[in-house]
Design an enzyme around this catalytic site. Structure first.
Site, PDB file in Angstrom:
ATOM      1  N   GLY A   1       0.820  -1.215   0.000  1.00 28.15           N
ATOM      2  CA  GLY A   1       0.000   0.000   0.000  1.00 28.15           C
ATOM      3  C   GLY A   1       0.848   1.257   0.000  1.00 28.15           C
ATOM      4  N   CYS A   2       1.917   1.250   0.770  1.00 27.28           N
ATOM      5  CA  CYS A   2       2.793   2.426   0.861  1.00 27.28           C
ATOM      6  C   CYS A   2       3.548   2.655  -0.445  1.00 27.28           C
ATOM      7  CB  CYS A   2       3.761   2.282   2.030  1.00 27.28           C
ATOM      8  SG  CYS A   2       2.904   2.208   3.630  1.00 27.28           S
ATOM      9  N   THR A   3       3.922   1.564  -1.105  1.00 23.24           N
ATOM     10  CA  THR A   3       4.596   1.678  -2.398  1.00 23.24           C
ATOM     11  C   THR A   3       3.638   2.254  -3.431  1.00 23.24           C
ATOM     12  OG1 THR A   3       6.097  -0.135  -1.884  1.00 23.24           O
ATOM     13  CG2 THR A   3       5.779   0.395  -4.218  1.00 23.24           C
TER      14      THR A   3
ATOM     15  N   ALA B   1       3.180   6.012  -2.675  1.00 20.77           N
ATOM     16  CA  ALA B   1       4.369   6.789  -3.030  1.00 20.77           C
ATOM     17  C   ALA B   1       4.502   6.924  -4.548  1.00 20.77           C
ATOM     18  CB  ALA B   1       5.616   6.142  -2.441  1.00 20.77           C
TER      19      ALA B   1
END
Length: 158
Positions: free
Chosen positions: A44-46, A49
């Site tokens: 999710g963070c990738t 970003a």
């Protein structure tokens, strides 16, 4: 304490992936998109970003800078930036003091266990350091488009 729109947001001083000190005050005269995320290199963070990366130039045209914040250290941030070609700084909040100041260090539950962590959130801060808009408990899908549309609308009315 919950930050309210129109309220001055807490200033901060954190190091980025290069070990440079970054303060909110450094960006006076610009809009700041300050997004908090749990951990580098997670799915999710990738995605989040990379979505900010892909919209980075569009945000720049709206006089906005993007800053990511997580508890990860500078080395992890550097690897994350290099792997995904991120054109913005990631800030180190290892003691989660800034996350606490923004009210995003919260009790989370996953797989039946409880722990403290970052609640994925985005804060749009105006050129005077006041909160324009906050998105809490962010779902990654279409989030960046929502932030962009809101900022574009605000810029069009000023």
């Amino acid at each position: 304490m919950t930050l309210q729109e129109g309220q001055k947001v807490p200033d901060f001083s954190l190091i980025n992936e290069k070990g440079e000190r970054v303060q909110l005050a450094d960006f006076k005269g610009q809009n700041v998109i300050l997004y908090f995320y749990p951990k580098d290199m997670t799915p999710g963070c990738t995605t989040e970003a990379c979505d900010f990366r892909d919209k980075f130039e569009d945000f720049s045209h709206l006089n906005a800078v993007v800053l990511g914040v997580s508890p990860d250290d500078a080395n992890k941030h550097t690897k994350f930036i290099d792997k995904h070609g991120l054109p913005f700084s990631l800030l180190v909040d290892e003691d989660h003091a800034v996350a606490e100041a923004y009210g995003v260090w919260v009790l989370k539950k996953m797989y039946g266990r409880e722990f403290m962590g970052i609640e994925r959130s985005t804060f749009l801060i105006d050129f005077e350091g006041k909160l324009m808009k906050a998105w809490r408990k962010v779902r990654v899908k279409n989030h960046i488009e929502e932030v962009y549309a809101y900022l574009a609308e605000q810029e069009a009315t000023t």
